[in-house]
Design a protein around this motif. Structure first.
Motif, short mmCIF file in Angstrom:
data_model
loop_
_atom_site.label_atom_id
_atom_site.label_comp_id
_atom_site.label_asym_id
_atom_site.label_seq_id
_atom_site.Cartn_x
_atom_site.Cartn_y
_atom_site.Cartn_z
N GLN A 168 0.72 -1.22 -0.12
CA GLN A 168 -0.08 0.11 -0.11
C GLN A 168 0.93 1.05 0.08
O GLN A 168 0.59 2.05 -0.68
CB GLN A 168 -0.92 0.02 1.17
N LYS B 234 2.63 1.74 -3.31
CA LYS B 234 1.49 2.30 -4.06
C LYS B 234 1.17 3.60 -4.13
O LYS B 234 1.13 4.52 -5.20
CB LYS B 234 0.07 1.56 -3.97
N SER B 235 0.91 4.14 -2.82
CA SER B 235 0.69 5.59 -2.75
C SER B 235 1.86 6.34 -2.90
O SER B 235 1.64 7.61 -3.34
CB SER B 235 0.19 5.78 -1.41
N SER C 24 2.35 7.24 -6.76
CA SER C 24 1.33 8.13 -7.08
C SER C 24 2.05 9.63 -7.25
O SER C 24 1.36 10.54 -7.94
CB SER C 24 -0.03 8.08 -6.64
N GLU D 275 -8.24 1.06 1.87
CA GLU D 275 -6.89 0.35 2.01
C GLU D 275 -6.69 0.18 3.63
O GLU D 275 -5.96 -0.93 4.11
CB GLU D 275 -6.05 1.01 1.27
#
Lengths: 267, 351
Positions: free
Chosen positions: A19, A22-23, A26, B118
């Motif tokens: 996670q 992924k962030s 961005s 999430e």
């Protein structure tokens, strides 16, 4: 009560890590700029290194390529610290602002939870840089490549990482005990620059300190003897994985003790 | 088990360094350590039943957060015993954490850069929530608030209200028997406050969750709590129903009457005359009662202690003597009662 086992933690870690990456991805501009910055930092320190060796063919019996080996090795050993344990740098901010308490409300290990929160992608660039340097030096030194040596190398890198991580754990956890612990972090971080050099270049006094008090000699010097001075490997090299584990465990205890103490007073 | 939370004679002391003033004092501090003991919490006992919403009140620095921290297992009490869901929180912090939910004021516990959904997924794995329970909970959330809009928004980008809402949802996600909410509505606007109150109430009713709530907003208390516990300076001042609180401080109500149709004379003299007339009218009739009469604009206010005389009796008596053009009733607000307690005015002065 379900046991909070290793697979459980591995799974949680994977979840959080994916996670986080992924962030981070961005923010492309941030990612590229910081990667480029990292490359330049490393290039410039390598250039300084190179210029020094233009004038001195060897340092205390260590050739240019041997020094390069140490350099690449220490960069690689630092990669896990950089990538996975970067949140230690923010610890003091969490502690002073009182936000640290949020790490105490989850049914998982506080240290694990805190550390898992941040993955620093920049470290990967540094790791790649270290790897290239190490392979180059390895070639030039015409060191053998066997299965055993690769295993030894991986073990040596792991050990070295443990030492580096432990030093930073100790440094970061000082914020639980003293104000202005930022300086401790910065100082500890400076020490790792010395890790790139064979400790024989230091005075006996500092040699003692860097071996037993602030054990940066274990980050590159002792492990590298395994490959560079194969006929004369000191006992400390063989013991270093064990010492590394113990040292890391001590740093973890220090960190956790601080965390418990902190919550005893903060509001 | 009858009590889900049980505090028995709990105290917490901190040692604080007595700091001297000035540079010279600071240097002295380096060498001599002069500690004083601060009693943050003093011999507090309470029992909380499953499914209750308890308002835990007190002025700033009263020891509320310290108590909450002890109940969540972050702090160890200096003396006394705490049981939360049958466990001593400090000794079993991780197991205890599995069975409580915590929202600490404006400090979000969610992953700052992650979208809410999430964060929920990670929490699902951390608390080992089964797929069925997880889906049920999300369905419940969706039926209560517009949470879908927030699912894909990173916490960092949320407004304070959305973040608080998300934090509360996250605290209830693993369906803990107990949830601690430390000032959940702090800094929120009126509509967000009521949204959050409704959410807490609904979750409490649907999931039978015990909720311990600290707040400075009496709106929270009136909307949510049947029972309140008040502490100040670490000492417990009150532990009972909120209804009882008002009568505890006297069942005071204010009767406001308008006795003439148009008053143009608002002078002090006219007011005093109106007060005096009213006093002469009702005092002889109810000799056992103590009235406090005041006047503002064209209203005459009579503060009545209903344990002495019923308000309706006074009202009907006035009506037999005078034409009443208009009337109002003012309840004493919880807020003014609490204010009285904080200010230490004792129990028998009207607000």
């Amino acid at each position: 009560m379900k046991t909070l086992s290793l697979p459980y933690y591995a799974h949680i870690y994977k979840m959080i890590l994916i996670q986080d990456i992924k962030s981070k991805m961005s923010y492309r501009a941030d990612f590229f700029i910081s990667t480029i910055g990292m490359i330049f930092t490393n290039l410039s320190s390598l250039a300084a290194f190179y210029i020094t060796f233009l004038n001195f063919p060897s340092v205390m019996g260590w050739s240019y390529h041997e020094m390069l080996f140490l350099y690449g090795f220490s960069l690689l050993a630092l990669t896990p610290l950089q990538c996975l344990f970067d949140n230690n740098w923010s610890l003091r901010n969490f502690v002073y602002r009182g936000d640290f308490i949020k790490y105490c409300f989850r049914p998982i290990n506080t240290y694990f939870y805190f550390i898992s929160e941040v993955f620093d992608l920049k470290g990967l660039g540094q790791g790649a840089f270290g790897l290239v340097t190490l392979i180059y030096a390895w070639n030039k030194l015409q060191l053998p490549v066997t299965f055993l040596i690769i295993v030894q190398l991986l073990l040596a890198l792991t050990t070295a990482s443990l030492f580096m991580i432990a030093i930073m754990n100790f440094a970061a956890a000082t914020c639980f005990y003293i104000i202005n612990s930022g300086y401790v972090m910065v100082t500890a971080n400076k020490f790792r620059d010395y890790a790139k050099y064979p400790i024989t270049i230091f005075e006996p006094f500092f040699r003692f300190i860097f071996t037993f008090i602030i054990p940066i000699a274990f980050i590159a010097y002792y492990p590298s003897l395994l490959f560079l001075r194969t006929n004369n490997i000191p006992l400390l090299t063989w013991l270093s994985p064990l010492i590394g584990v113990v040292f890391f465990y001590l740093s973890y205890l220090f960190w956790m003790h601080g965390a418990r103490n902190y919550t005893g007073t903060g509001s | 088990m009858n009590n889900i939370i049980q505090l028995t004679d709990v105290s917490k002391e901190f040692k604080v360094l007595n700091r001297r003033e000035g540079l010279k004092g600071s240097i002295q501090d380096l060498f001599s350590r002069d500690y004083k003991t601060v009693h943050a919490v003093n011999h507090i006992s309470m029992n909380i039943h499953p499914g209750e919403i308890v308002g835990y009140l007190g002025p700033n620095g009263a020891g509320k957060s310290t108590t909450i921290k002890m109940m969540t297992g972050v702090l160890e009490p200096t003396s006394g015993e705490i049981l939360v869901h049958g466990r001593t929180p400090y000794k079993n912090r991780t197991q205890n954490a599995q069975e409580i939910g915590v929202v600490f004021g404006q400090r979000s516990q969610l992953w700052w850069s992650l979208p809410l959904i999430e964060s929920f997924k990670i929490l699902k794995d951390i608390y080992q929530i089964s797929d069925v329970d997880y889906q049920d909970m999300l369905a419940l959330y969706e039926s209560l608030v517009d949470v879908q809009d927030l699912y894909h928004k990173p916490v960092r980008q949320m407004s304070l209200g959305q973040r608080t809402l998300s934090d509360i949802l996250a605290a209830f996600l693993h369906n803990p028997p107990v949830v601690f909410l430390d000032e959940p509505t702090i800094g929120l606007d009126v509509s967000m406050k009521s949204k959050i109150r409704e959410l807490i109430k609904a979750l409490n009713q649907q999931k039978k969750t015990t909720v311990i709530l600290t707040t400075h907003d009496m709106g929270d208390v009136d909307a949510l709590c049947k029972r309140i516990v008040i502490i100040d300076k670490g000492t417990m001042l009150y532990d009972n129903d909120i209804e009882h609180l008002r009568s505890f401080f006297g069942a005071y109500r204010t009767l406001k009457v308008k006795l003439s149709k148009h008053i143009t004379d608002y002078s002090e003299e006219a007011k005093n005359r109106a007060i005096q007339t009213m006093e002469e009218l009702i005092t002889p009739q109810f000799p056992n009662a103590h009235f406090q009469i005041s006047a503002e604009e064209d209203w005459v206010n009579i503060l009545i202690n209903e344990s002495e005389v019923e308000l309706m009796k006074v009202l009907s008596f006035i009506q037999t003597k005078n034409k009443i053009y208009d009337m109002q009733l003012d309840e004493i607000s919880t807020e003014s009662v609490i204010k009285k307690i904080y200010e230490g005015d004792g129990g028998h002065e009207p607000a």
